[in-house]
Design a protein around this motif. Sequence first.
Motif, PDB file in Angstrom:
ATOM      1  N   LEU A 153       0.851  -1.183   0.000  1.00  0.00           N
ATOM      2  CA  LEU A 153       0.000   0.000   0.000  1.00  0.00           C
ATOM      3  C   LEU A 153       0.890   1.237   0.000  1.00  0.00           C
ATOM      4  O   LEU A 153       1.659   1.457   0.940  1.00  0.00           O
ATOM      5  CB  LEU A 153      -0.901  -0.019   1.233  1.00  0.00           C
ATOM      6  N   THR A 154       0.801   2.034  -1.062  1.00  0.00           N
ATOM      7  CA  THR A 154       1.593   3.253  -1.141  1.00  0.00           C
ATOM      8  C   THR A 154       1.096   4.260  -0.114  1.00  0.00           C
ATOM      9  O   THR A 154      -0.097   4.420   0.098  1.00  0.00           O
ATOM     10  CB  THR A 154       1.496   3.868  -2.550  1.00  0.00           C
ATOM     11  N   LEU A 155       2.025   4.962   0.523  1.00  0.00           N
ATOM     12  CA  LEU A 155       1.689   5.935   1.558  1.00  0.00           C
ATOM     13  C   LEU A 155       2.053   7.336   1.098  1.00  0.00           C
ATOM     14  O   LEU A 155       3.051   7.545   0.417  1.00  0.00           O
ATOM     15  CB  LEU A 155       2.444   5.619   2.853  1.00  0.00           C
ATOM     16  N   GLN A 156       1.212   8.303   1.475  1.00  0.00           N
ATOM     17  CA  GLN A 156       1.560   9.710   1.273  1.00  0.00           C
ATOM     18  C   GLN A 156       1.948  10.298   2.609  1.00  0.00           C
ATOM     19  O   GLN A 156       1.372   9.981   3.643  1.00  0.00           O
ATOM     20  CB  GLN A 156       0.410  10.477   0.616  1.00  0.00           C
ATOM     21  N   LEU A 171       3.981  11.571  -2.011  1.00  0.00           N
ATOM     22  CA  LEU A 171       4.121  10.128  -1.993  1.00  0.00           C
ATOM     23  C   LEU A 171       5.506   9.764  -1.486  1.00  0.00           C
ATOM     24  O   LEU A 171       6.503  10.387  -1.841  1.00  0.00           O
ATOM     25  CB  LEU A 171       3.902   9.550  -3.392  1.00  0.00           C
ATOM     26  N   GLY A 172       5.548   8.734  -0.615  1.00  0.00           N
ATOM     27  CA  GLY A 172       6.831   8.378  -0.027  1.00  0.00           C
ATOM     28  C   GLY A 172       7.001   6.885   0.112  1.00  0.00           C
ATOM     29  O   GLY A 172       7.267   6.178  -0.851  1.00  0.00           O
ATOM     30  N   SER A 173       6.776   6.374   1.300  1.00  0.00           N
ATOM     31  CA  SER A 173       7.053   4.986   1.608  1.00  0.00           C
ATOM     32  C   SER A 173       5.858   4.102   1.227  1.00  0.00           C
ATOM     33  O   SER A 173       4.914   4.541   0.574  1.00  0.00           O
ATOM     34  CB  SER A 173       7.358   4.855   3.100  1.00  0.00           C
ATOM     35  N   SER A 174       5.924   2.842   1.629  1.00  0.00           N
ATOM     36  CA  SER A 174       4.819   1.906   1.414  1.00  0.00           C
ATOM     37  C   SER A 174       4.856   0.876   2.537  1.00  0.00           C
ATOM     38  O   SER A 174       5.810   0.811   3.323  1.00  0.00           O
ATOM     39  CB  SER A 174       4.931   1.223   0.051  1.00  0.00           C
ATOM     40  N   THR A 175       3.782   0.093   2.621  1.00  0.00           N
ATOM     41  CA  THR A 175       3.738  -0.961   3.631  1.00  0.00           C
ATOM     42  C   THR A 175       4.669  -2.101   3.221  1.00  0.00           C
ATOM     43  O   THR A 175       4.908  -2.297   2.029  1.00  0.00           O
ATOM     44  CB  THR A 175       2.311  -1.496   3.794  1.00  0.00           C
TER      45      THR A 175
END
Length: 300
Positions: free
Chosen positions: A269-272, A277-281
């Motif tokens: 899951l992409t994270l903002q 937009l930055g990291s992800s799970t």
Amino acid sequence: MAIFLLSNPSSGGTGSGAWLEAARRRLGERLGRWTEVTLRPGENITALTQELLPEATTLFVAGGDGTVRAAAQALQGTDIPLAILPTGTVNVLARELGVPLLDPLAAVDLGLSGEERRIDLGICNGETFLLVCSGGVDSATVGQVNENLKSAVGATAYAFAAVGALATFTPHAVRVTIDGNALPETDVFLVAVSNTSLYGGDLKLLPDASIDDGLLDIVLFTAPNLPAAVRNAAFLPQLADMALGRHSQSDSVWIFQGKHITLEADTPLTLQRDGDLGSSTPATFSVAPHALRVKAPRRF
């Protein structure tokens, strides 16, 4: 030692240039001497801020939440206060702290004479955030925002992008652990770990959140077990409840607090992070209490 203004000319819309010019004049009236450093496209804001630290007594940052966050990452743990000149599109942190949005003279005066306040910083996978780190419909929305439209119409550009994002979005199954306690696995439209109460402007995403309480707040907008063709429509009443400030009363919206949070998803899951937009799970969240000094209105 000196007072610096770090300005991002690419932040905000058509009115930000005039706003910033008025702020410059006010700085000149109040100080006589100060130093402006103008960001170039693609320049590393955190690294540039670190270069200023040995000489700075106060750092004014003119830009949006992304610019402020990058500068704050360098200021973390120092004695140098951050003074925000809100020239971005939404300016959520300025709203949270009570920095004047429409009056550049008052914003400069606050940065020079306001109360110094220590606030928390959130950390996601080693990266700092000031406001919120989230995934789902909102991170999909950030990825679809048209930058030209954003410059022209401001925050409305996010609404246009959200329509397209929701039309093609598939809820994710997530697993959340808060201070060692696991929540039931659930599908979500949106999961947000927040350091502040406000979200996307003046929406109170987490009404009980405080930027200096040493805690992170997490909210999950859960998705019902319905056929795919109608499932996403269930997010619309949740959004309506949030706009009306009553989403915390809904059984489909889960809200918790904690100091250490882990987030896993069935598919990445992409994270903002504060609008970028930055990291992800998989993601690990923690809080750095009182790690940043900011100039804010006096509290009574």
